[in-house]
Design an enzyme around this catalytic site. Structure first.
Site, mmCIF file in Angstrom:
data_model
loop_
_atom_site.group_PDB
_atom_site.id
_atom_site.type_symbol
_atom_site.label_atom_id
_atom_site.label_comp_id
_atom_site.label_asym_id
_atom_site.label_seq_id
_atom_site.Cartn_x
_atom_site.Cartn_y
_atom_site.Cartn_z
ATOM 1 N N ALA A 129 0.614 -1.117 -0.225
ATOM 2 C CA ALA A 129 -0.025 0.122 0.007
ATOM 3 C C ALA A 129 0.840 1.300 -0.230
ATOM 4 O O ALA A 129 0.276 2.307 -0.074
ATOM 5 C CB ALA A 129 -1.018 0.085 1.159
ATOM 6 N N ASN A 195 1.450 -3.453 7.921
ATOM 7 C CA ASN A 195 2.095 -3.955 7.077
ATOM 8 C C ASN A 195 3.127 -2.982 6.551
ATOM 9 O O ASN A 195 4.428 -3.402 6.372
ATOM 10 C CB ASN A 195 1.344 -4.819 5.883
ATOM 11 C CG ASN A 195 0.733 -6.156 6.587
ATOM 12 O OD1 ASN A 195 1.481 -7.043 6.760
ATOM 13 N ND2 ASN A 195 -0.568 -6.068 7.000
ATOM 14 N N HIS A 225 -0.889 7.292 4.536
ATOM 15 C CA HIS A 225 0.395 6.636 4.959
ATOM 16 C C HIS A 225 1.247 8.076 4.957
ATOM 17 O O HIS A 225 1.419 8.627 3.917
ATOM 18 C CB HIS A 225 0.825 5.673 4.292
ATOM 19 C CG HIS A 225 -0.086 4.358 4.124
ATOM 20 N ND1 HIS A 225 -0.474 3.609 5.359
ATOM 21 C CD2 HIS A 225 -1.152 4.045 3.334
ATOM 22 C CE1 HIS A 225 -1.268 2.780 5.025
ATOM 23 N NE2 HIS A 225 -2.039 3.025 3.613
HETATM 24 N N1 LIG Z 1 1.618 -5.086 2.401
HETATM 25 C C1 LIG Z 1 0.667 -4.041 2.448
HETATM 26 O O1 LIG Z 1 0.645 -3.182 2.218
HETATM 27 C C2 LIG Z 1 -0.698 -4.876 2.990
HETATM 28 C C3 LIG Z 1 -0.635 -6.079 3.415
HETATM 29 N N2 LIG Z 1 -1.818 -6.489 3.660
HETATM 30 C C4 LIG Z 1 -1.969 -8.084 4.031
HETATM 31 O O2 LIG Z 1 -2.571 -8.788 3.204
HETATM 32 C C5 LIG Z 1 -3.580 -9.697 3.912
HETATM 33 C C6 LIG Z 1 -4.883 -9.906 3.205
HETATM 34 O O3 LIG Z 1 -5.368 -8.573 2.938
HETATM 35 P P1 LIG Z 1 -7.260 -8.643 2.643
HETATM 36 O O4 LIG Z 1 -7.384 -9.564 1.459
HETATM 37 O O5 LIG Z 1 -7.566 -7.359 2.763
HETATM 38 O O6 LIG Z 1 -7.613 -9.485 4.173
HETATM 39 P P2 LIG Z 1 -9.080 -10.395 3.924
HETATM 40 O O7 LIG Z 1 -9.302 -10.747 5.428
HETATM 41 O O8 LIG Z 1 -10.110 -9.692 3.300
HETATM 42 O O9 LIG Z 1 -8.650 -11.641 3.409
HETATM 43 C C7 LIG Z 1 -7.703 -12.712 3.927
HETATM 44 C C8 LIG Z 1 -8.053 -13.911 3.148
HETATM 45 O O10 LIG Z 1 -7.115 -14.902 3.360
HETATM 46 C C9 LIG Z 1 -7.519 -16.150 4.064
HETATM 47 N N3 LIG Z 1 -6.617 -16.483 4.932
HETATM 48 C C10 LIG Z 1 -6.204 -16.428 6.188
HETATM 49 N N4 LIG Z 1 -5.091 -17.236 6.557
HETATM 50 C C11 LIG Z 1 -4.868 -18.304 5.572
HETATM 51 C C12 LIG Z 1 -4.107 -19.287 5.290
HETATM 52 N N5 LIG Z 1 -3.061 -19.450 6.404
HETATM 53 N N6 LIG Z 1 -4.134 -19.861 4.145
HETATM 54 C C13 LIG Z 1 -4.897 -19.654 2.990
HETATM 55 N N7 LIG Z 1 -5.644 -18.219 3.378
HETATM 56 C C14 LIG Z 1 -5.673 -17.817 4.209
HETATM 57 C C15 LIG Z 1 -8.842 -15.734 4.968
HETATM 58 O O11 LIG Z 1 -9.737 -16.516 4.917
HETATM 59 C C16 LIG Z 1 -9.292 -14.649 3.981
HETATM 60 O O12 LIG Z 1 -10.235 -15.055 2.963
HETATM 61 C C17 LIG Z 1 -3.581 -8.945 5.332
HETATM 62 O O13 LIG Z 1 -3.883 -9.839 6.378
HETATM 63 C C18 LIG Z 1 -2.307 -8.293 5.395
HETATM 64 O O14 LIG Z 1 -1.787 -9.068 6.211
HETATM 65 C C19 LIG Z 1 -3.058 -5.928 3.635
HETATM 66 C C20 LIG Z 1 -2.910 -4.640 3.204
HETATM 67 C C21 LIG Z 1 -1.836 -3.983 2.978
HETATM 68 O O1 LIG Z 2 -3.667 -1.223 3.122
HETATM 69 C C1 LIG Z 2 -3.239 -0.424 3.935
HETATM 70 O O2 LIG Z 2 -3.399 0.950 3.607
HETATM 71 C C2 LIG Z 2 -2.415 -0.646 4.674
HETATM 72 C C3 LIG Z 2 -2.331 -1.612 5.627
HETATM 73 O O3 LIG Z 2 -3.498 -2.095 5.872
HETATM 74 C C4 LIG Z 2 -1.236 -2.287 6.338
HETATM 75 O O4 LIG Z 2 -0.051 -1.596 6.519
HETATM 76 O O5 LIG Z 2 -1.388 -3.086 6.674
#
Ligand SMILES: NC(=O)C1=CN([C@@H]2O[C@H](COP(=O)(O)OP(=O)(O)OC[C@H]3O[C@@H](n4cnc5c(N)ncnc54)[C@H](O)[C@@H]3O)[C@@H](O)[C@H]2O)C=CC1
Ligand SMILES: O=C([O-])CC(=O)C(=O)O
Length: 272
Positions: A129, A195, A225
């Protein structure tokens, strides 16, 4: 004699780990992206039937990274790194990771690096992000003196997190600081919201020397951010106002595009 055809790069078969807000959006967009084919999506066993119904014939839902996978993109959450990414790397499967905050867990960064070395492959930590991660990582080479990050989101972005013990998200009328701590503590306490904090700290001064403030702000509608970094190179001050995904207000839409950019670059002759 006919002119030779322009060389076509082979279609990349990709395994996605996670099919939540990010995974579904990446899957939809990748369907329009030339050169990328998401063939498998790893989901928890309880979500297998629902995921397969959504994927239709376009891809296979599964509970583990397939044996013949060559490229993996993780967008599931912290637990997926130990469960799926680590063993895939050990087998030599190249992996890209969005749940960067997981690397705040004890020894996980070293474990991932060792696994990639063992498998003769690489693990890519994506910018997700945030903007400026490349500049910060470059600036680090000449030495950094300070990196401070503030993450500000509307109250809806903090539901089902420890923020609910800090304030009443339904009634706050003013910006409320939820956490003022190191990036390591932020990532461990707010795994779905810090993250970016973890990514900036890994690119810069490390998880224990990066100051992080997390704020719930009823006056904003975007995920904002802000980073300030100082060092030999000069100074970065950067604000990114990311639109949240409709399916998950914690997550900014740019995260999806960061994953897609990686997949595009992975198969492109000219990368940017
Ligand atoms: N690097 C960045 O800037 C960002 C990173 N993220 C990361 O991305 C992840 C996913 O975000 P979203 O899709 O918005 O969340 P979300 O909650 O909508 O979806 C996560 C999905 O992953 C599944 N899941 C959880 N653990 C699992 C596993 N061990 N194996 C397979 N599936 C699994 C869940 O059942 C859910 O369907 C967040 O948890 C966060 O860690 C999110 C936003 C920004
Ligand atoms: O998606 C974003 O804005 C950032 C976020 O959730 C994170 O840092 O985990």
């Amino acid at each position: 004699m006919t002119a030779p055809m322009a060389s076509q790069r082979p279609l990349q078969r990709v395994t996605l780990i996670g099919f939540g807000a990010i995974g579904q959006s990446i899957f939809q967009r990748a369907a329009q992206a030339p050169g990328v084919h998401i063939s498998h999506v790893v989901v928890p066993a309880t979500g297998l039937a629902k995921a397969q119904a959504r994927l239709g014939a376009a891809a296979t839902a599964c509970t583990a990274v397939p044996e013949d996978a060559t490229l993996v993109l993780e967008c599931a959450g912290h637990s997926a790194l130990l469960q799926h990414v680590l063993p895939a790397l050990q087998r030599g499967v190249e992996c890209a990771v969005l749940s960067i905050g997981a690397l705040a867990g004890p020894g996980l960064a070293e474990q991932l690096s060792d696994a990639a070395e063992q498998g003769g492959t690489q693990v890519h930590l994506l910018a997700g992000a945030m903007a400026g991660v490349d500049a910060l990582a470059a600036a680090r080479l000449a030495g950094l003196s300070e990196v401070c990050y503030t993450g500000r989101k509307p109250p809806a972005g903090w539901r089902d997190t420890p923020a609910e013990q800090v304030c009443d998200l339904d009634t706050i009328t003013q910006a409320t600081v939820l956490l003022d701590a190191t990036a390591r503590e932020a990532a461990q306490r707010y795994p779905k919201n810090a993250n970016v904090a973890a990514t900036l700290s890994l690119a810069g001064l490390g998880l224990d020397a990066t100051r992080v403030r997390l704020i719930a702000d009823p006056a904003v509608s975007e995920n904002i951010h802000h980073v300030v970094a100082r060092g030999e190179f000069g100074e970065i001050e950067l604000t990114l106002r990311g639109k949240p995904l409709a399916d998950n207000p914690k997550t900014s839409a740019l995260t999806v595009l960061s994953g897609l950019r990686f997949l595009h670059n992975r198969g492109a002759a000219l990368t940017l």
